[in-house]
Write a protein that holds these residues in place. Sequence first.
Motif, PDB file in Angstrom:
ATOM      1  N   LEU A  84       0.888  -1.201   0.140  1.00 49.63           N
ATOM      2  CA  LEU A  84       0.125   0.059  -0.200  1.00 49.63           C
ATOM      3  C   LEU A  84       0.711   1.262  -0.013  1.00 49.63           C
ATOM      4  CD1 LEU A  84      -2.939   1.005   0.431  1.00 49.63           C
ATOM      5  CD2 LEU A  84      -2.567   1.139   2.770  1.00 49.63           C
ATOM      6  N   VAL A  85       1.826   1.213   0.870  1.00 52.32           N
ATOM      7  CA  VAL A  85       3.073   2.431   0.986  1.00 52.32           C
ATOM      8  C   VAL A  85       3.481   2.510  -0.624  1.00 52.32           C
ATOM      9  CG1 VAL A  85       5.115   3.186   1.709  1.00 52.32           C
ATOM     10  CG2 VAL A  85       3.337   2.294   3.287  1.00 52.32           C
ATOM     11  N   THR A  86       3.765   1.317  -1.338  1.00 55.58           N
ATOM     12  CA  THR A  86       4.258   1.703  -2.486  1.00 55.58           C
ATOM     13  C   THR A  86       3.243   2.089  -3.457  1.00 55.58           C
ATOM     14  OG1 THR A  86       5.360  -0.667  -2.162  1.00 55.58           O
ATOM     15  CG2 THR A  86       5.417   0.191  -4.322  1.00 55.58           C
ATOM     16  N   VAL A  87       2.079   1.856  -3.273  1.00 59.99           N
ATOM     17  CA  VAL A  87       1.015   2.575  -4.242  1.00 59.99           C
ATOM     18  C   VAL A  87       1.075   3.692  -3.970  1.00 59.99           C
ATOM     19  CG1 VAL A  87      -1.520   2.669  -4.607  1.00 59.99           C
ATOM     20  CG2 VAL A  87      -0.395   0.392  -4.184  1.00 59.99           C
ATOM     21  N   PHE A  88       1.202   4.388  -2.551  1.00 59.59           N
ATOM     22  CA  PHE A  88       0.924   5.743  -2.388  1.00 59.59           C
ATOM     23  C   PHE A  88       2.242   6.370  -2.898  1.00 59.59           C
ATOM     24  CE2 PHE A  88      -1.191   4.939   1.682  1.00 59.59           C
ATOM     25  CZ  PHE A  88      -2.658   5.222   0.995  1.00 59.59           C
ATOM     26  N   LEU A 130       2.257   1.766  10.944  1.00 64.95           N
ATOM     27  CA  LEU A 130       1.449   2.415  11.356  1.00 64.95           C
ATOM     28  C   LEU A 130       0.865   3.677  10.164  1.00 64.95           C
ATOM     29  CD1 LEU A 130      -0.225   3.651  13.922  1.00 64.95           C
ATOM     30  CD2 LEU A 130       1.763   4.970  14.448  1.00 64.95           C
ATOM     31  N   PHE A 131       1.942   4.136   9.699  1.00 63.73           N
ATOM     32  CA  PHE A 131       1.797   5.054   8.608  1.00 63.73           C
ATOM     33  C   PHE A 131       0.661   4.562   7.425  1.00 63.73           C
ATOM     34  CE2 PHE A 131       3.462   6.082   4.225  1.00 63.73           C
ATOM     35  CZ  PHE A 131       2.853   7.290   4.129  1.00 63.73           C
ATOM     36  N   GLY A 132       0.938   3.187   7.074  1.00 64.84           N
ATOM     37  CA  GLY A 132       0.307   2.875   5.970  1.00 64.84           C
ATOM     38  C   GLY A 132      -0.996   2.527   6.430  1.00 64.84           C
TER      39      GLY A 132
END
Lengths: 77, 435
Positions: free
Chosen positions: A66-70, B359-361
């Motif tokens: 998900l972070v990669t997507v962001f 946490l951030f994600g």
Amino acid sequence: MIEGNILGLALPIGLGIAAVGSGLGLGKAVGAAMEAMGRQPEAAGKIQVGMVIGAAFIEALTIYALVTVFVLGGKIR
Amino acid sequence: MLQKRRLPASGDFGPGFLGRIRTASLALGGLAALVLTVYAGYRPALAVLAGLAVSVVNLRLLQALFGRMLVPGQRSGRGVALLLLLKLPLLVGGTWVALGPLRLSAAWYAVGFSVILLVAVLKVLGLLLTGMSGRDGRWSWPGRSLLTAVTAIGALGGSAVVAFASEGGEAAAEGGGDKVPELPNIFELLHEAFPDAAWAKWLFHWQNPIFSTLVIVLLCVIAAKVYRKRTMIPGPLQNGVEAVVEAFSNFILGILGPRGREFVPFLGTLFLYIWWNNLLGLVPFGKSPTSAFTTTVSLAICVFCYVQYTGVTKLGIKGYLHHLIGSPQDVIGWCMVPLMLPLHLIEEVAKPLSLSLRLFGNIMGEDVLLGVFAMLGVSMLAFLKLPIGVPLHLPFIFLAVLLSTIQALVFTLLSTIYFLQMLPHDEHEEEAHGH
């Protein structure tokens, strides 16, 4: 331009694949924990703590996706 | 529980009930007309008022009709017939006058006419759902709490949607931009309103620290207030704080054992701080500072430093290094050192990284989810050109409350586990056997 369009396809699919893996793992972990709790209700507290930690680790993998997507989402054109 | 719930008594639906419906509809319709005058001109507002007036008179006639028909003493065939005769011309005539000579919009007239219906349906639903208002007009306990929760969530979601619609509605309709959709916070709105002002820019730039400072101040004030005025018979605030502290302390001590007492303040503060930070994103015009990577990574670095410090002080320098090389016990263990040392080093660095990223994600994902659904709701009603939207994200607010709590708990729980790994193992084993 083409790279951006490919990203728009790849990011959701990648996230979906990560979610499938996490889902399978979570299902196994929580299922086993529930079974254990059913067998030994008096140990439910300890099992639950372990389960939540495990679930957090498993779920973290999807969160990485998900972070990669962001991070890459802004590049979709 | 079941016996306590009763079906609506006839008293709930008496003349007083109709009167309450009338008052509520008049208030609601008047408010709608006022809003319409501002955003759509006076003619739609007039149409709504006309529809409302006709339906209110209609209701008044119905009320009289019911009185004639139901109350035994006043039953009279002639009165009923007269009222029924009055009703039809009133409805048709009123509508004709409004739509014909006055040339009011039929749609807005229908809206005004149906306000009363809406209010009636909502009131009946509310009565049925909440286990009824008591005879003295007070709400029963489940009814009251449900009502409060629904009102609060509705107010939260509604105002957020309105803010979102007024700020990002047009941008959303045009396809947005590179910006990740999140519900706007007060500093973003200020920045939009005063794009050139230095102070607005400064506030916008420092929004995360400001919001987390807000949380810190709130927590400090509550803690100081409770600590200053400790009483044997606690008030609601002290009671709540004591319950939280005790539950959390038991939770941590259950994992770390009695020697974990010194970590309870740190971990408890961590939990409360993260929890409130997460929840701040659900407050209208608020933002979760934890949805920014800087906040979470600084928290994780705090935990990392404290964990390493604990390792060095509890295990000693020698014990700490021994732990880092994998606690070798025999020859095979010592042979594995070249493999175990880099592994442990990577693990120690990966811990804060995964803590902060998780946490951030999660919080970022949660806020974006809310923002996206709010945006969908806004674009559903974009054709009205009004700053309103369907609060589609309401169900996700419940999910977000749950997720915020769980993520705060997970962060704290994992920190606790890291402390547990750093504490001397043998002692722990003994204690575990001792139990």
